[in-house]
Design a protein around this motif. Sequence first.
Motif, PDB file in Angstrom:
ATOM      1  N   GLY A   1       0.790  -1.224   0.000  1.00 49.23           N
ATOM      2  CA  GLY A   1       0.000   0.000   0.000  1.00 49.23           C
ATOM      3  C   GLY A   1       0.819   1.269   0.000  1.00 49.23           C
ATOM      4  O   GLY A   1       0.253   2.364  -0.031  1.00 49.23           O
ATOM      5  N   GLU A   2       2.138   1.160   0.042  1.00 47.74           N
ATOM      6  CA  GLU A   2       3.017   2.325   0.030  1.00 47.74           C
ATOM      7  C   GLU A   2       3.919   2.251  -1.200  1.00 47.74           C
ATOM      8  O   GLU A   2       4.544   1.221  -1.455  1.00 47.74           O
ATOM      9  N   GLN A   3       3.989   3.334  -1.963  1.00 46.20           N
ATOM     10  CA  GLN A   3       4.814   3.363  -3.173  1.00 46.20           C
ATOM     11  C   GLN A   3       6.256   3.653  -2.783  1.00 46.20           C
ATOM     12  O   GLN A   3       6.580   4.724  -2.309  1.00 46.20           O
ATOM     13  N   ASP A   4       7.115   2.660  -2.976  1.00 46.76           N
ATOM     14  CA  ASP A   4       8.525   2.811  -2.617  1.00 46.76           C
ATOM     15  C   ASP A   4       9.392   3.073  -3.846  1.00 46.76           C
ATOM     16  O   ASP A   4      10.437   3.705  -3.732  1.00 46.76           O
ATOM     17  N   CYS A   5       9.034   2.564  -5.013  1.00 46.11           N
ATOM     18  CA  CYS A   5       9.719   2.891  -6.268  1.00 46.11           C
ATOM     19  C   CYS A   5       9.128   4.170  -6.840  1.00 46.11           C
ATOM     20  O   CYS A   5       7.912   4.398  -6.751  1.00 46.11           O
ATOM     21  N   LEU A   6       9.976   4.985  -7.438  1.00 46.55           N
ATOM     22  CA  LEU A   6       9.476   6.205  -8.051  1.00 46.55           C
ATOM     23  C   LEU A   6       8.503   5.901  -9.185  1.00 46.55           C
ATOM     24  O   LEU A   6       7.576   6.670  -9.444  1.00 46.55           O
ATOM     25  N   ASP A   7       8.704   4.777  -9.866  1.00 50.74           N
ATOM     26  CA  ASP A   7       7.801   4.418 -10.958  1.00 50.74           C
ATOM     27  C   ASP A   7       6.593   3.630 -10.487  1.00 50.74           C
ATOM     28  O   ASP A   7       5.749   3.221 -11.295  1.00 50.74           O
ATOM     29  N   GLY A   8       6.482   3.386  -9.176  1.00 48.85           N
ATOM     30  CA  GLY A   8       5.336   2.688  -8.629  1.00 48.85           C
ATOM     31  C   GLY A   8       5.266   1.230  -8.979  1.00 48.85           C
ATOM     32  O   GLY A   8       4.232   0.573  -8.743  1.00 48.85           O
TER      33      GLY A   8
END
Length: 1443
Positions: A312-319
Amino acid sequence: MAVWMLVLSVLLTVVLPGLVVLPGLVVLPGRPPLKCGLGSRPCGDGSECVRFSHVCDGEADCGDGSDEKDCAVGCSKGIHLVSLCAKVNRFAPTDEFQCAHGKKCIAVGQVCDGTPQCQDRSDELQCAERADGCAHQCADQSRCLPQSFLCDGEWDCVDGSDEQTCVDKEAEQKGDEATAPPFPSAPGNRASGDRDRASGAPPPSLPARIKCSLGATPCQDGSDCVLYSHVCDGELDCKDGSDEAKCATTCQTSQFQCAHGKRCIEKEQVCDGVPQCQDRSDELECARRSEGCVHQCGDKSRCLPKSFQCDGEQDCLDGSDEANCEDKECGASEFRCASGQCVSDSMICDGHPDCWDHSDEKSCTRPSVCATKTHCPHSKECLVPEWICDGDKDCKDGTDEKDCPVAPLTCEEFQWTCSSRTRCIPKSLHCDGIEDCDDGSDEIGCGAATCPQFQCGSQECLVPAQVCNRITNCADGSDEGGACPIRCTEQDKARCSHMCHSTPQGPRCHCSAGLKLAEDGVTCVDIDECAGVGGCADGPRRVCGHVCVNTPGSFQCQCHPGYVMQADGRNCKITGEPLLLSSVKTDLILFGLRSGSLEVLPSKAKKAILSLDYDWREQKVFWANPDSESIRWSSLDQKTKGTLIRGVRADSVAVDWLGRNLYWIDGVKSQIVAAPDYSVILDEDLDQPRALALMPQKGIMFWTEIGNVAKIERSGMDGSERRAVVNTSLGWPGGIAVDPMCNRVYWTDQRLKAIGSSNLDGEDIKILQMKETSNPFSLAVFNDLMYWSDAQRRVLQVAQKGTGRNYQILLKRPRQPFDVKIIHSLLQMGEESPCEKTHCSHLCVLAPGLQAVTAPGLKAALAPGLKAALAPGLEAVTAPGLQAVCKCPAGLLLAEDGFTCSKLSNSAFLLLLSPSTVTQIYLQARHMAVDLKQWPEHLALPLANVNEATLLDFSLREQAVFLTDEGSTSLGLFKLRDANLAPRGQILKLPGDAITAMALDWLTLNVYWSSAEQPRLQVTSFDGAHTAVLVQEGVGRLESLAVHPPGGRLCFVNLGPPGAAPPPATVESSEGAVWRDGVRPASLAFANDGGEIYWAETSSGTICSIRLDGSGYKELAVGGGLAALAFSDDMLLWMTVTDKTQLWYRDEQQKKQMWFEVSTAVVGLKAYSKSSQTGTNHCRVNNGNCQHLCLAVPGARTCRCAHDHVALNATHCVPADRCPPGNRLCLDGLTCRPSEKFCNGHPDCPDHSDENCETGGETTRPRLPLRLPGPPPLRAWRPPRCSPPPPTAASSGNLEVGACRDAVCGGNGDCVDHGGGHTGCACALGYSGPACEDHVLKGPVVYGVAGLAVGLLVLTAVLVAVFKKRTNNARRTNPVTKETGLTVLENKAEPVPRTQPHDPPVAEVGFTFPLSTFINWSILSSSSVLEMTLLIFSLSTGSGRFC
């Protein structure tokens, strides 16, 4: 300034002829002067002002169009307008850029600088994102570089423009050396320099040694500078190759070698997101090296662990880590929400939505029954009243938040009111650099900020590029004008260690980002962004989430083990999902902090669970079960459960996950206890401890107290190094938690409605008071967040620790949440426990200690016996660490080896009395350690229902404590059983009085005492039934008592009678005064044989002793603060009280030795052993045959009646009738008061003795299973077979004998002593019988009956008159004789033969003391002969023979 105004005047004269130019003014003929603001100029006709930025911009702004006249058609290259003033100052040539619209020219350096100078903004079009400190724009507009990137030998622009037009430093230096004078200047060259200055010629430039900027080092030949990152990188950057000399050929095992060159870096810097190798080989293929790497971001920037995917948390910049996520599978006993959560089946259709989308409450077949009896009107969710108008929408249609009244704003003590009066914010957020008020008023008037580059007069901060750029950036315009046209000269640049720029105050040195000017104004030094902040700062000072590492000109953020750096490069995220564990009334709830999963662990508890904790290694949850007074556990998978400890009442539990112990607070006994061996860790001066938190990795623990003084205390987990760390800014501290990452302790405060925190030493206290902390119960801290429960609002909440920002409600339940913990493996991971290598026989606990560490260049400071094998060049030092300490359960003591618990070899012990606790310490424990700064091994016995204990004594045989309580003015009895003191009632209750001295006769359990209002020596039986006065005359104030029952001795300190000048205090015994020259003697104690008495002379700090015959006086000077002493088995111990309480003893070598030192207020000291209470006396058996009190004297005993009784004979007593009917006698023997005045709670006797009462009731009367037999019963009466001797003068004159005649012989004879304790009557003429009850004038004549009746009537009248007269005379003449001292009493005591000669002389025997001697009494008031006859008959037939 004068030069600038002169230049401006010349320019304006040239450009605008016809104007009269004065400094700052433009005057047209016939018009008032026009004055323009800073950054503006007047139009040609003087009608208005126009900004310089609008001059020659292609649009006419002046009415006469003068702002677009005389404009250059093209922009110059190599010279600027101000170069007309070259004769005044030299300026560096500057290329210019022409705006697309109009004719405006700007410096090339202002293109793509982030600030549009062209009106059409063409100078900021097609620009790459501007970097901090931009100084050079690449030709292709791709990058803008800082000054440090120019001419550094590396192409940073693709077109190489950053390395063009660079001056050869070596050639420039050689050229300067050819024309420059010697350096440093010689005195002989000063004249030539002066001539040059006098002639106006510019001074020659001075040669200077090469000066490298920060982060660079000069080559060995001084020809160039090379960056540290280029040293030993495998490429020659210095012409002499010195940057690659002396380089290590191989790296150490803890280092990584770059692929190109010889450079070595630490392995921790590999794959940290920052390239340290010039070839970036340390950041290549990082997905392979990252621990737990599962997912590689699309841009190859990061590789994430599995727990980061689909959380539920975007850790990569590209999602990409949140793409293609499948629905999570739920367990067999779980319900899958439409929103993807998994919740327990028991939560479906319970009337409260647990799914984020409320899907668990949809499609319910029957309407839910709300336990709270309140629900939403339309959507039918269950509500509690506290949720209505709480700012959080609970009903699906939001009806619970509609039509809410607006309460007036009232801010609390630790809050700040916004100017709009719409919000209260924590005081710590005021002036913290972030606007929290809606109107921004919390950041207004906060004082000047310190700017690293340029600070406006209006306090804004600017970078050098914004200063003197013809655009006003400061609100007050202080960044423009003044000396802005004066550019930096070569000399200015040479003077500055880094860069030079123009300011309104003239040329100034400045530094690149990450650097600041030193105090000399020319040198750049590094800014330590990490100083005092790191990951534990609040607000804008927070640089990194975890660890901040300062680097030259910058800093790096690093994460603690188990965390991964987030994409912002500053904050860290933990691997694996943390769980929130909370007790919600009787349920244990697990809440997933990422997934939102909700699971219930049933506890089967019937009462609320207030405290819990967990153990990660064993995957267990522990909680205090108030139902069964036990500590229970359950596995996290719910497969197993059980009871760990039974029969304990735990208010707070805490798991020592490193030492493998369980700690809890026992609020009833005021103890902190550790299991599995039930050893008491702390039990002294714990005033209502509330909650406990452990920090096993440091061996320390914290707890809150909510007693008379609210405080937070800290100690080692073994109870050592105890101290109060927080005792201010507290109301009612409740829950407590530690933050091991930032080394802080947090607590909830229900009275202040706040959450507080401090460092581990109690410093840097911060109080976070918010609307959301109205009733905090418990809390937990994890990473940079804090979680807390609110039992009143029934919510679990989270916010940023320290600031309270990013507040969020995690969970709402209709039932009350209490304790809260965060579950994650990293929270219970640490170093190896020292207990694993320590072989304790029972319990091993952790404690703060020292450990050896190595450090270069430091002097060794090892503890004794500590050895370490050190690498070359390293020395050993000690640092805070852990140590193992062995503990023993109650009844055992730690042996001298420090590991083994053993039984007592010496039963002698001390009792130390503090106002609310009795502390027992065995003397054997002193062999373990001396000079302690804490309590030795001991047993603390809390005193229930005692306000302020002052005096104590102890019976070994009965295991009973006799104790005075100044708060309740009473003498109470406590039974020692199972390491507890159980109250057994009160012996005396003295309202409005205070007992000043008390001592116990441990054979008879009689208590000797004196009080402030009754300054006499008195004795009371253990049950409070009988009290007698022993010494009354010549006594002022008794302050210490000591008894020696086997010898029949008693000593007391007499401070002299009141009123007169203070006489010397005396130490008196039953033989008389023993010592007359005391000043403030206290704490009397007999030697074991009873022949010598010891006391503490507190005025001089001297311990004195003397034999009872007055010989052998000795003194021992021990110093100031002497308060008490004790004597046990020929060992002398004493106590001193200053700011701390210290206990001392004199050892076998007669040396003074301090045993321990504590902060506890100790008011009494006593020593006991088997030998100290061994022996017997004549009161030992059958109470010496005494009906009331048996008092021992040397070699004998005497019986004593209570103060309101008189002696019937030598052993028995009858009530004294000295007062009128309905009255009772006071203890002073002089005063009568109505019976209803006794024991009514108000003192009526002058000596207050009418309130010396038994407290009454079975629950409060003294109760002991005494082995003392009661007084012997009176035998059936038999007529004495003896002839009455004639009365003697002595007997007839004795008032006591007279009283006996009236009571025993009916007034018809005299009492005579037949010996052997037998008393009979010598009847008067006409009477006979044992009690003279028979009249001899009896005949068979019938008419004699009438005469006898008449005679009886006459006799009755006579007797009534006689008795009235006798009674009145007795009252007028005071029938009570003066009571004598103990010496006289011994002389009158009668020897009593042993009635049981074969009874063994053991310590568990009974005995008494010498009593007062003569008590005179009269019993008869006016009464009829019939009453007299009945009285005599009852005495004779019901009481037995009076002997």
